[in-house]
Design a protein around this motif. Structure first.
Motif, PDB file in Angstrom:
ATOM      1  N   LEU A 138     -10.223  -9.144 -10.423  1.00  0.00           N
ATOM      2  CA  LEU A 138     -10.452  -9.197  -8.975  1.00  0.00           C
ATOM      3  C   LEU A 138     -10.652  -7.774  -8.479  1.00  0.00           C
ATOM      4  O   LEU A 138      -9.790  -6.920  -8.673  1.00  0.00           O
ATOM      5  CB  LEU A 138      -9.255  -9.838  -8.262  1.00  0.00           C
ATOM      6  CG  LEU A 138      -8.894 -11.266  -8.671  1.00  0.00           C
ATOM      7  CD1 LEU A 138      -7.644 -11.719  -7.929  1.00  0.00           C
ATOM      8  CD2 LEU A 138     -10.039 -12.221  -8.408  1.00  0.00           C
ATOM      9  N   ASP A 139     -11.782  -7.518  -7.869  1.00  0.00           N
ATOM     10  CA  ASP A 139     -12.138  -6.183  -7.389  1.00  0.00           C
ATOM     11  C   ASP A 139     -12.054  -6.170  -5.861  1.00  0.00           C
ATOM     12  O   ASP A 139     -12.826  -6.837  -5.175  1.00  0.00           O
ATOM     13  CB  ASP A 139     -13.552  -5.823  -7.844  1.00  0.00           C
ATOM     14  CG  ASP A 139     -13.930  -4.388  -7.522  1.00  0.00           C
ATOM     15  OD1 ASP A 139     -13.274  -3.770  -6.655  1.00  0.00           O
ATOM     16  OD2 ASP A 139     -14.897  -3.882  -8.119  1.00  0.00           O
ATOM     17  N   PHE A 140     -11.087  -5.381  -5.334  1.00  0.00           N
ATOM     18  CA  PHE A 140     -10.874  -5.307  -3.887  1.00  0.00           C
ATOM     19  C   PHE A 140     -11.370  -3.983  -3.301  1.00  0.00           C
ATOM     20  O   PHE A 140     -10.994  -3.616  -2.187  1.00  0.00           O
ATOM     21  CB  PHE A 140      -9.380  -5.462  -3.563  1.00  0.00           C
ATOM     22  CG  PHE A 140      -8.823  -6.816  -3.896  1.00  0.00           C
ATOM     23  CD1 PHE A 140      -8.977  -7.879  -3.022  1.00  0.00           C
ATOM     24  CD2 PHE A 140      -8.138  -7.035  -5.085  1.00  0.00           C
ATOM     25  CE1 PHE A 140      -8.467  -9.132  -3.316  1.00  0.00           C
ATOM     26  CE2 PHE A 140      -7.621  -8.287  -5.390  1.00  0.00           C
ATOM     27  CZ  PHE A 140      -7.782  -9.336  -4.510  1.00  0.00           C
ATOM     28  N   ASN A 141     -12.197  -3.244  -4.033  1.00  0.00           N
ATOM     29  CA  ASN A 141     -12.624  -1.927  -3.568  1.00  0.00           C
ATOM     30  C   ASN A 141     -13.428  -1.987  -2.274  1.00  0.00           C
ATOM     31  O   ASN A 141     -13.522  -0.984  -1.563  1.00  0.00           O
ATOM     32  CB  ASN A 141     -13.454  -1.228  -4.656  1.00  0.00           C
ATOM     33  CG  ASN A 141     -12.583  -0.586  -5.719  1.00  0.00           C
ATOM     34  OD1 ASN A 141     -11.891   0.389  -5.445  1.00  0.00           O
ATOM     35  ND2 ASN A 141     -12.576  -1.155  -6.920  1.00  0.00           N
ATOM     36  N   ASN A 142     -14.010  -3.129  -1.971  1.00  0.00           N
ATOM     37  CA  ASN A 142     -14.804  -3.252  -0.752  1.00  0.00           C
ATOM     38  C   ASN A 142     -14.024  -3.896   0.389  1.00  0.00           C
ATOM     39  O   ASN A 142     -14.604  -4.320   1.381  1.00  0.00           O
ATOM     40  CB  ASN A 142     -16.073  -4.065  -1.026  1.00  0.00           C
ATOM     41  CG  ASN A 142     -17.047  -3.316  -1.911  1.00  0.00           C
ATOM     42  OD1 ASN A 142     -17.183  -2.097  -1.820  1.00  0.00           O
ATOM     43  ND2 ASN A 142     -17.732  -4.035  -2.791  1.00  0.00           N
ATOM     44  N   VAL A 143     -12.698  -3.966   0.238  1.00  0.00           N
ATOM     45  CA  VAL A 143     -11.836  -4.426   1.330  1.00  0.00           C
ATOM     46  C   VAL A 143     -11.236  -3.195   2.000  1.00  0.00           C
ATOM     47  O   VAL A 143     -10.747  -2.288   1.326  1.00  0.00           O
ATOM     48  CB  VAL A 143     -10.716  -5.354   0.810  1.00  0.00           C
ATOM     49  CG1 VAL A 143      -9.802  -5.801   1.950  1.00  0.00           C
ATOM     50  CG2 VAL A 143     -11.311  -6.571   0.116  1.00  0.00           C
ATOM     51  N   VAL A 144     -11.272  -3.129   3.322  1.00  0.00           N
ATOM     52  CA  VAL A 144     -10.756  -1.976   4.060  1.00  0.00           C
ATOM     53  C   VAL A 144      -9.643  -2.414   4.992  1.00  0.00           C
ATOM     54  O   VAL A 144      -9.551  -3.585   5.382  1.00  0.00           O
ATOM     55  CB  VAL A 144     -11.873  -1.276   4.872  1.00  0.00           C
ATOM     56  CG1 VAL A 144     -12.936  -0.715   3.954  1.00  0.00           C
ATOM     57  CG2 VAL A 144     -12.503  -2.247   5.868  1.00  0.00           C
ATOM     58  N   GLY A 145      -8.792  -1.456   5.327  1.00  0.00           N
ATOM     59  CA  GLY A 145      -7.660  -1.727   6.211  1.00  0.00           C
ATOM     60  C   GLY A 145      -7.949  -1.391   7.646  1.00  0.00           C
ATOM     61  O   GLY A 145      -7.060  -0.917   8.373  1.00  0.00           O
ATOM     62  N   ILE A 146      -9.174  -1.597   8.083  1.00  0.00           N
ATOM     63  CA  ILE A 146      -9.571  -1.325   9.466  1.00  0.00           C
ATOM     64  C   ILE A 146     -10.411  -2.497   9.948  1.00  0.00           C
ATOM     65  O   ILE A 146     -11.326  -2.951   9.259  1.00  0.00           O
ATOM     66  CB  ILE A 146     -10.390  -0.024   9.577  1.00  0.00           C
ATOM     67  CG1 ILE A 146      -9.535   1.185   9.179  1.00  0.00           C
ATOM     68  CG2 ILE A 146     -10.922   0.153  10.988  1.00  0.00           C
ATOM     69  CD1 ILE A 146     -10.288   2.493   9.195  1.00  0.00           C
ATOM     70  N   ALA A 147     -10.093  -3.006  11.114  1.00  0.00           N
ATOM     71  CA  ALA A 147     -10.872  -4.087  11.714  1.00  0.00           C
ATOM     72  C   ALA A 147     -10.692  -4.034  13.216  1.00  0.00           C
ATOM     73  O   ALA A 147      -9.694  -3.497  13.723  1.00  0.00           O
ATOM     74  CB  ALA A 147     -10.433  -5.450  11.166  1.00  0.00           C
ATOM     75  N   SER A 148     -11.664  -4.561  13.957  1.00  0.00           N
ATOM     76  CA  SER A 148     -11.559  -4.596  15.411  1.00  0.00           C
ATOM     77  C   SER A 148     -10.720  -5.788  15.835  1.00  0.00           C
ATOM     78  O   SER A 148     -10.702  -6.827  15.174  1.00  0.00           O
ATOM     79  CB  SER A 148     -12.950  -4.673  16.047  1.00  0.00           C
ATOM     80  OG  SER A 148     -13.569  -5.906  15.706  1.00  0.00           O
ATOM     81  N   SER A 149     -10.022  -5.643  16.944  1.00  0.00           N
ATOM     82  CA  SER A 149      -9.181  -6.728  17.429  1.00  0.00           C
ATOM     83  C   SER A 149     -10.026  -7.932  17.827  1.00  0.00           C
ATOM     84  O   SER A 149      -9.559  -9.075  17.783  1.00  0.00           O
ATOM     85  CB  SER A 149      -8.344  -6.245  18.618  1.00  0.00           C
ATOM     86  OG  SER A 149      -9.187  -5.743  19.653  1.00  0.00           O
ATOM     87  N   GLY A 150     -11.280  -7.685  18.248  1.00  0.00           N
ATOM     88  CA  GLY A 150     -12.147  -8.793  18.630  1.00  0.00           C
ATOM     89  C   GLY A 150     -12.563  -9.627  17.441  1.00  0.00           C
ATOM     90  O   GLY A 150     -12.635 -10.852  17.511  1.00  0.00           O
ATOM     91  N   THR A 151     -12.822  -8.962  16.314  1.00  0.00           N
ATOM     92  CA  THR A 151     -13.242  -9.671  15.104  1.00  0.00           C
ATOM     93  C   THR A 151     -12.053 -10.179  14.310  1.00  0.00           C
ATOM     94  O   THR A 151     -12.070 -11.282  13.766  1.00  0.00           O
ATOM     95  CB  THR A 151     -14.104  -8.747  14.222  1.00  0.00           C
ATOM     96  OG1 THR A 151     -15.211  -8.269  14.985  1.00  0.00           O
ATOM     97  CG2 THR A 151     -14.600  -9.481  12.995  1.00  0.00           C
ATOM     98  N   GLY A 152     -10.990  -9.380  14.257  1.00  0.00           N
ATOM     99  CA  GLY A 152      -9.833  -9.744  13.466  1.00  0.00           C
ATOM    100  C   GLY A 152     -10.085  -9.546  11.984  1.00  0.00           C
ATOM    101  O   GLY A 152     -11.103  -8.991  11.571  1.00  0.00           O
ATOM    102  N   SER A 153      -9.149 -10.006  11.179  1.00  0.00           N
ATOM    103  CA  SER A 153      -9.280  -9.866   9.731  1.00  0.00           C
ATOM    104  C   SER A 153     -10.346 -10.824   9.203  1.00  0.00           C
ATOM    105  O   SER A 153     -10.468 -11.959   9.667  1.00  0.00           O
ATOM    106  CB  SER A 153      -7.947 -10.161   9.048  1.00  0.00           C
ATOM    107  OG  SER A 153      -6.942  -9.262   9.487  1.00  0.00           O
TER     108      SER A 153
END
Length: 591
Positions: free
Chosen positions: A446-461
């Protein structure tokens, strides 16, 4: 002498204009030839007959200029016009057009030819060829289905109708973002039954986890008891989780089926991660009494069955009346009967979370339906920590075939820095087998390198599958050629794989190419050596599929040049007729 020179000069002019008219006629004739490049004739003057070289100026004389009579003209060069022709769409995916510099590379026996005409098709052996049967050349494919750009050029073959062997998934790339300002997960869903009793002990006797289901009964609230389960029936459990109905699981009720077996059915269907032997330590959650407990299914003689779920809103589950049914084989209609084992929900799970569904494949090409969730677990000034949970009903984990019905597969921690980039947990491996389906283990990264810990509150996770390299069996049904010339085969199972790459050739001097007929060229003495390149690189143009390049002949300009050449031809003919009249006059004087 003068009249003779005039005759020779005029005759030379006739020949030159005949050449010009010949070239113009060829241009006009090929106005409808795809990939044709027009030509033009350039003239130059010949040496002149010098009557006097002139003299210098002196104190008494200003000097004289040379006196020379030209001896006509000659063809300087016949120059090709390699400017871009118009590109028009076609109905064939094998038709190709070049936008920019470059030539297609063709193999004609032992010869290598070059052409701008891209009217290609597949022959009986599925090779890409032009109308004359010349093979279109390019790069082949490595064993890992990547283009072999370092190998020798070969004929491009597109085997429509061929089968694609199943390929087991070994790599899954996940994309997405986690909202670090969301609620940290601390609580799991808590749902429990009323107290259960056993008629094997005594009417109204307390049940235990080892009590057989056929002996389990529940209070009817009036001092009596009701049996819940019947031997020979099949239980079906289908609750909802994260607002979605989960896949149902079943349990056959026999005389020896116990409450523990029922608890396993409940936990496996809900996909609760509770085994500390999984990839990561399962975090405890707060229950409805604010006590830290481990997620899972437990039994208490006083309180009955209690289910505690994992943290995260996507793990919040509901067990409504009718979620647990029996096939009621004794009834004539076979209508499922709701089991009167009601669950009371004490609290819901919390925590910022997101989920995605995707399919992986085993070595036989069987689809493995998979769910992946990520839950926000901790936020500090310097980092954000989340946990992923991998669930599936289709494969066995930990090399233990006895866990075939287990939905919880794996979990692990993802750590993001203050800039949102993942700093720990970038990749994780899961080893599983398929029980009797496959004898060999399968390891998935499982490769999570393209997951980031930043998101907008409007979009959410958000979370989604970037790619996975497995596939089921399929048949090559069509193909698409991209701008760089890569031939992408499209299989009927949705898989797209590279089949080869059409290349282009460029030359230091296009004007030095030698025409070889059929709108093709060969290397010439002054063209320089062909440089084989990938389309769109090193100055080469790009390839457009489903299109052809038209002739660059400008009919209007050619007709004007034809009028000019015809006029020049008539002018030279008039010179000859004038000289003839003068010669006739001389002959008259001699009589």
């Amino acid at each position: 002498m003068g009249l003779t020179s005039a005759l020779n000069t005029a005759l030379n002019g006739l020949s030159l204009n005949e050449t010009a008219i010949d070239v113009l006629g060829n241009n006009i004739a090929n106005a409808g030839t795809n990939g044709f490049k027009s030509s033009e004739v350039l003239f130059e003057s010949q040496l002149a007959r010098t009557l006097s070289v002139g003299s210098r100026s002196t104190a008494t004389n200003g000097g004289t200029n040379p006196r020379q009579i030209g001896l006509g003209a000659s063809v300087s060069t016949i120059r090709k016009n390699f400017s871009q022709g118009s590109v028009t769409n076609s109905t064939s995916p094998s038709d190709l057009a070049i936008q920019g510099d470059g030539f297609f590379v063709l193999a004609a026996g032992e010869d290598r030819l070059y052409s701008r005409a891209g009217n290609f098709s597949l022959n009986s052996s599925n090779f890409l060829v032009n109308a004359q049967g010349f093979f279109v050349q390019g790069y082949g494919i490595n064993e890992d289905n990547t283009v072999n750009t370092t190998g020798e050029l070969q004929n491009i073959q597109i085997n429509l109708g061929t089968d694609l062997e199943a390929q087991a998934t070994t790599l899954v790339e996940i994309e997405g973002s986690i909202l670090p300002t969301g609620t940290v997960g601390t609580r799991g869903t808590v749902s429990s039954t009323a107290q259960l009793f056993s008629d094997a002990v005594a009417t109204g006797g307390a049940a235990t986890a080892a009590t057989n289901l056929v002996n389990v009964e529940i209070s009817d609230g009036g001092g009596g008891f009701t049996n819940l389960f019947t031997a020979g029936t099949t239980l079906t459990f289908q609750p909802s989780k994260g607002g979605r109905t989960v896949d149902a699981k079943t349990l056959d009720v026999t005389a020896t089926t116990t409450i523990t077996d029922l608890m396993t059915l409940l936990g496996d269907t809900l996909g609760i991660h509770s085994d500390p032997a999984e990839d990561g330590s399962i975090p405890q959650v707060l229950d409805d009494t604010d006590t830290l407990v481990t997620p899972g299914v437990s039994f208490d003689a006083t309180n009955g069955i209690t289910i505690v779920g994992n943290e995260g809103t996507v793990h919040d589950f509901s067990i409504i009346s009718g979620a647990l049914t029996s096939d009621n084989t004794a009834a004539p209609t076979g209508t499922p009967t709701t089991i009167g084992l009601d669950f009371t929900k004490a609290q819901s799970a919390n925590g910022e979370s997101t989920i995605t569904d995707f399919v992986m494949y085993d070595e036989q090409g069987t689809a493995l339906n998979t769910q992946l969730t990520v839950v926000l677990e901790e936020v500090t000034p310097n980092q954000t920590r989340a946990r992923y949970y991998l669930n599936s009903t289709d494969f066995v984990t930990d090399d233990d075939p006895s866990t075939l019905n287990s939905t919880a597969v794996s979990n692990g921690v993802l750590v993001f820095g203050s800039d949102g980039e993942i700093v720990d947990g970038q990749t994780s491996q899961v080893v599983f087998n398929r029980g009797d389906v496959s004898a060999s283990d399968q390891t998935i990264t499982l490769d999570f390198n393209n997951v980031v810990g930043i998101a907008s509150s409007g979009t959410g996770s958000t979370l989604n599958l970037g790619s996975q390299n497995g596939s089921s069996t399929g048949t090559l049904s069509s193909f698409v050629i991209d701008e760089s010339g890569i031939v992408n085969g499209v299989y009927d199972n949705g898989v797209i794989r590279s089949l080869g790459q059409v290349v282009l050739a460029t030359f230091p001097n296009n004007q030095g190419l030698v025409e070889a007929g059929s709108t093709t060229f060969r290397e010439g003495i002054s063209s320089g050596t062909a440089n084989t390149v990938i389309a769109g690189t090193e100055g080469a143009g790009t390839i457009r599929a489903g299109a052809v390049e038209l002739s660059n002949t400008d009919i209007g300009a050619e007709l004007i040049d034809l009028i000019t050449a015809s006029t020049n031809y008539r002018g030279n003919a008039r010179v000859i007729s004038s000289v003839q009249e003068l010669v006739d006059e001389l002959l008259v004087l001699g009589r």
